[in-house]
Design a protein around this motif. Structure first.
Motif, short mmCIF file in Angstrom:
data_model
loop_
_atom_site.label_atom_id
_atom_site.label_comp_id
_atom_site.label_asym_id
_atom_site.label_seq_id
_atom_site.Cartn_x
_atom_site.Cartn_y
_atom_site.Cartn_z
N HIS A 60 14.27 -23.30 -32.81
CA HIS A 60 13.84 -24.41 -33.66
C HIS A 60 14.34 -24.25 -35.09
N VAL A 61 14.64 -23.00 -35.48
CA VAL A 61 15.23 -22.74 -36.79
C VAL A 61 16.73 -23.02 -36.75
N LEU A 62 17.37 -22.59 -35.66
CA LEU A 62 18.82 -22.72 -35.55
C LEU A 62 19.26 -24.11 -35.08
N CYS A 63 18.38 -24.85 -34.44
CA CYS A 63 18.71 -26.19 -33.93
C CYS A 63 17.61 -27.16 -34.38
N PRO A 64 17.52 -27.44 -35.68
CA PRO A 64 16.39 -28.23 -36.20
C PRO A 64 16.53 -29.74 -36.01
N THR A 65 17.71 -30.20 -35.60
CA THR A 65 17.94 -31.65 -35.48
C THR A 65 17.83 -32.09 -34.03
N GLY A 66 17.52 -33.38 -33.82
CA GLY A 66 17.53 -33.94 -32.49
C GLY A 66 18.96 -34.04 -31.96
N VAL A 67 19.11 -34.13 -30.65
CA VAL A 67 20.45 -34.17 -30.07
C VAL A 67 20.88 -35.59 -29.73
N SER A 68 20.08 -36.59 -30.13
CA SER A 68 20.44 -37.95 -29.75
C SER A 68 19.73 -38.97 -30.61
N HIS A 69 20.39 -40.10 -30.84
CA HIS A 69 19.75 -41.27 -31.43
C HIS A 69 20.46 -42.51 -30.90
N HIS A 70 19.80 -43.65 -30.99
CA HIS A 70 20.43 -44.90 -30.56
C HIS A 70 21.48 -45.32 -31.57
#
Length: 482
Positions: free
Chosen positions: A385-395
């Protein structure tokens, strides 16, 4: 005869002063007129169903109110350009005019579409056109162009008649939105009793906007093809001795805008030397070192529809072993997420994609000994959660982050266009990974159309395999040696 002709000219002149649209704006839409009418009909159907199911009423009158954006100024008489229309307003009208209001008035059986446009405040229409270009002022012509029932000058919004018990549907957020002119809007909204107001119009619209029509799919496909060409041309024209990020930003904008009638979907991100660890980095003005990786996150608008792609390449032409190792992890995780879209799972959500990305990232970071192989699961989850703090998808659609009220827990459907963009951001001070990996930060992003058969990567023309990137960079270096 001459007297009658003079009377007609004066009458026509007065009518033309009421309102106008800039005729240059009519070329911006790639959507046929009947599709805008279908969208309005679909929205009205949702509203009618809401009134019946939630309000437990039938034959109830309703009013849907949606303002356009206002033109913003950076000085006394200099506007920000290009003008960005309020996306929900554009979705229902195709109209690019600022300071307008759309009203849909109806009941259980019928509805009408009414457009309120700004007045011309100059002394004459000829003077306005001299400064700003040709206009269309004819009421019937405007109604025909936008396939609407009636058009009025904006100040008539305050006296427009509607049934006193009409339920108002609007968005409360507009009251605090600085991009919307509230001079006529706020007094109009105050005419409704608070007991008959629904302020969540956007939730209905985003439900509709999330499913792209075939026409919309094709426009976004073209936007993705254009931006893919711009990425390739940018890589080819940014030499290994490029010294600053701003050169790459300028080159990318140039490559986008020479490809056709496009503008930037957002201010591009060009990050070297680990500066992509700043999630919203936009300075684009720092020095590039000879062994840096370049992360470019960019997109273009084609007829108001956006693309959004991120690529990573080594400025010197070759990934180092460590850079290659981490890049291949990112690429492998992205491919797993794309494969998941093909499994026929009826409950695919962006929330699930986030969870899968974390799981795969932990798996490969362990296998590559970037995480200790014996790391406990709870510690690995906290660290990811520290190394991958962003979501992997958006519209994706009329906005880069489209339909933001469409929850990540909602089931994805054919016709959705989303990004797939796993990222890995290792801070320089992260002591949980070996020193050689610290400072690496990037993502790989593609635009994906969900279909009944699986998916289509709309940005597939933009290379991301290491061998393909090396080939482009080799061609770059050969051409610059000649």
């Amino acid at each position: 005869m001459f007297a009658n002709r003079s009377h007609c000219i004066i009458k026509s002149f007065i009518r033309r002063q009421h309102f106008y649209i800039d005729s240059f704006d009519l070329s911006t839409t790639g959507i046929p007129r009947h599709e805008f009418h279908q969208r309005r009909q679909s929205l009205v159907n949702l509203i009618r169903n809401y009134i019946k199911t939630e309000q437990k009423q039938s034959c109830k009158d309703f009013t849907i109110c949606l303002p356009s954006s206002s033109r913003l100024f950076m000085g006394p008489d200099v506007t920000y350009f290009p003008f960005k229309q309020q996306s929900d307003f554009y979705y229902l009208t195709g109209c690019m005019q600022p300071d307008a209001v759309l009203l849909l008035n109806g009941n259980d059986e019928t509805f009408s579409t009414n457009l309120f446009l700004s007045r011309n405040t100059t002394h004459s229409i000829e003077e306005y056109e001299r400064w700003f270009g040709p206009t269309i002022c004819d009421r019937e012509k405007i109604c025909e162009i936008f396939s609407i029932d009636e058009v009025y000058p904006i100040d008539q919004l305050l006296t427009f008649r509607f049934p006193p018990s009409s339920i108002l549907f609007y968005n409360a957020q507009f009251i605090n939105d600085k991009t919307i002119n509230k001079q006529n809007l706020v007094p109009f909204l105050k005419r409704f009793s608070s007991s008959i107001v629904c302020n969540q119009l956007t939730s209905f619209l985003h439900t509709l906007r999330s499913i792209k029509s075939l026409t919309e799919q094709n426009l976004i496909r073209q936007a993705c093809e254009l931006v893919s060409k711009a990425f390739v041309n940018t890589m080819k024209n940014c030499k290994k001795d490029t010294q600053n990020e701003y050169f790459i930003k300028a080159r990318f904008q140039y490559e986008c805008e020479i490809l056709g009638d496009v503008s930037m979907a957002f201010y591009p991100v060009v990050a070297a030397s680990g500066r992509s660890n700043v999630i919203h980095y936009q300075k684009n003005n720092q020095k590039i070192n000879k062994d840096d990786l370049i992360m470019l996150d960019g997109g273009c608008l084609f007829k108001q529809y956006a693309s959004d792609v991120t690529r990573l390449w080594p400025i010197n032409g070759r990934f180092s072993p460590v850079q290659r190792q981490l890049y291949e992890i990112l690429l492998t995780v992205q491919k797993h997420l794309l494969d998941y879209l093909n499994l026929g799972d009826n409950l695919v959500t962006r929330e699930k994609l986030n969870s899968l990305a974390d799981r795969y990232m932990i798996k490969y970071l362990r296998e590559e000994s970037i995480f200790p192989r014996a790391i406990e699961d709870y510690h690995a989850k906290n660290l990811i959660h520290v190394l991958c703090p962003t979501g992997v998808s958006h519209h994706l659609g009329l906005d880069v982050h489209d339909c933001d009220l469409y929850s990540a827990s909602e089931q994805l459907q054919p016709g959705n266009i989303i990004t797939i963009e796993p990222g890995l951001y290792i801070p320089f001070n992260c002591k949980d990974v070996p020193p050689m990996y610290r400072g690496f930060a990037s993502r790989i992003e593609d635009d994906v159309l969900l279909t009944k058969q699986g998916f289509e990567v709309l940005s597939s023309m933009c290379p991301k395999e290491i061998d393909d990137l090396h080939r482009i960079l080799d061609d770059r270096d050969k051409s610059h040696m000649q």
